[in-house]
Design a protein around this motif. Sequence first.
Motif, short mmCIF file in Angstrom:
data_model
loop_
_atom_site.label_atom_id
_atom_site.label_comp_id
_atom_site.label_asym_id
_atom_site.label_seq_id
_atom_site.Cartn_x
_atom_site.Cartn_y
_atom_site.Cartn_z
N ARG A 117 20.30 51.66 29.73
CA ARG A 117 19.95 51.84 28.33
C ARG A 117 20.18 50.54 27.58
N PRO A 118 19.49 50.31 26.51
CA PRO A 118 19.70 49.08 25.74
C PRO A 118 21.14 49.00 25.23
N GLY A 119 21.70 47.80 25.31
CA GLY A 119 23.05 47.59 24.81
C GLY A 119 24.16 48.00 25.77
N LEU A 120 23.80 48.46 26.94
CA LEU A 120 24.81 48.86 27.92
C LEU A 120 25.62 47.64 28.34
N ARG A 121 26.93 47.73 28.23
CA ARG A 121 27.80 46.64 28.67
C ARG A 121 28.36 46.99 30.04
N ILE A 122 28.16 46.08 30.98
CA ILE A 122 28.62 46.30 32.35
C ILE A 122 29.71 45.29 32.67
N GLY A 123 30.81 45.80 33.21
CA GLY A 123 31.87 44.95 33.72
C GLY A 123 31.79 44.97 35.23
N TYR A 124 31.68 43.81 35.86
CA TYR A 124 31.50 43.73 37.30
C TYR A 124 32.73 43.14 37.97
N MET A 125 33.18 43.79 39.03
CA MET A 125 34.29 43.31 39.84
C MET A 125 33.77 43.05 41.24
N PRO A 126 33.71 41.77 41.65
CA PRO A 126 33.21 41.48 42.99
C PRO A 126 34.20 41.91 44.07
N GLN A 127 33.69 42.00 45.28
CA GLN A 127 34.50 42.41 46.42
C GLN A 127 35.68 41.46 46.65
N LYS A 128 35.43 40.20 46.55
CA LYS A 128 36.48 39.20 46.68
C LYS A 128 36.02 37.93 46.01
N LEU A 129 36.95 37.04 45.84
CA LEU A 129 36.66 35.78 45.18
C LEU A 129 37.40 34.69 45.93
N HIS A 130 36.68 33.64 46.28
CA HIS A 130 37.34 32.52 46.94
C HIS A 130 37.45 31.38 45.95
N ILE A 131 38.68 30.97 45.70
CA ILE A 131 38.94 29.82 44.84
C ILE A 131 39.65 28.78 45.69
N ASP A 132 39.13 27.59 45.68
CA ASP A 132 39.72 26.51 46.47
C ASP A 132 41.18 26.34 46.08
N PRO A 133 42.09 26.33 47.05
CA PRO A 133 43.52 26.21 46.76
C PRO A 133 43.89 24.93 46.00
N SER A 134 43.06 23.91 46.08
CA SER A 134 43.37 22.66 45.37
C SER A 134 43.04 22.74 43.88
N LEU A 135 42.34 23.79 43.47
CA LEU A 135 41.99 23.96 42.06
C LEU A 135 43.16 24.61 41.33
N PRO A 136 43.77 23.92 40.39
CA PRO A 136 44.94 24.48 39.69
C PRO A 136 44.53 25.42 38.56
N LEU A 137 43.86 26.49 38.89
CA LEU A 137 43.33 27.45 37.91
C LEU A 137 44.32 28.59 37.72
N THR A 138 44.86 28.72 36.50
CA THR A 138 45.80 29.81 36.23
C THR A 138 45.04 31.09 35.96
N VAL A 139 45.74 32.20 36.05
CA VAL A 139 45.15 33.51 35.77
C VAL A 139 44.62 33.55 34.34
N LYS A 140 45.41 33.07 33.40
CA LYS A 140 44.97 33.10 31.99
C LYS A 140 43.70 32.28 31.80
N ARG A 141 43.65 31.11 32.38
CA ARG A 141 42.45 30.26 32.25
C ARG A 141 41.25 30.93 32.91
N PHE A 142 41.46 31.52 34.07
CA PHE A 142 40.38 32.22 34.76
C PHE A 142 39.82 33.35 33.89
N LEU A 143 40.71 34.11 33.26
CA LEU A 143 40.27 35.23 32.44
C LEU A 143 39.55 34.79 31.17
N THR A 144 39.84 33.60 30.68
CA THR A 144 39.21 33.14 29.44
C THR A 144 37.98 32.27 29.67
N LEU A 145 37.60 32.04 30.91
CA LEU A 145 36.42 31.22 31.21
C LEU A 145 35.10 31.89 30.83
N GLY A 146 35.07 33.18 30.75
CA GLY A 146 33.82 33.92 30.55
C GLY A 146 33.33 34.02 29.13
#
Length: 187
Positions: free
Chosen positions: A1-30
Amino acid sequence: RPGLRIGYMPQKLHIDPSLPLTVKRFLTLGGTPRLPLDEVLALTGIEALTGATMSNLSGGETQRVLLARALLRDPNLLVLDEPVQGVDVTGQEALYRLINDIRRQRQCGVLLVSHDLHLVMATTDTVICLNQHVCCHGHPEHVTNDPAYIALFGESAKPLVAPYTHHHDHTHDDHGNIVEKDQHRHA
């Protein structure tokens, strides 16, 4: 329907261990969230993880962060692709319970993709069984008796995944305690 907001959770996520990405920063990137970050952190139980590096999280912690990210959009529909991927058995139960609590609290629909038949059949309102097409669909009890389901998984799988149905003349409160019908009306 028009205006439907979908939140998507992928099966898994690979983040390179050398990337110093905090949880807070990850959540605010979108972009700008529709729900306050603090509310989503509390809802998913990850308040203490905001300063942690994404690559150092356990499987269960990562899945909760992915769920939190999906919730930031204040979705009408949560699409969860194998949400317990990489999570131990105890964590799986807790995560499924959390998803059910969120569904109830946020009044959103949940489309959950899973291969965990026993969990799907025990906690779902409607099941759609796919094998390159829709084989069967409906209430879990109906699906486990459908000839297409039996042909796909065999007669022997039926008792292992049959749902427990609970019929009674009372309800349960949020803590699982029995509330008689008369008490429920006056509560």
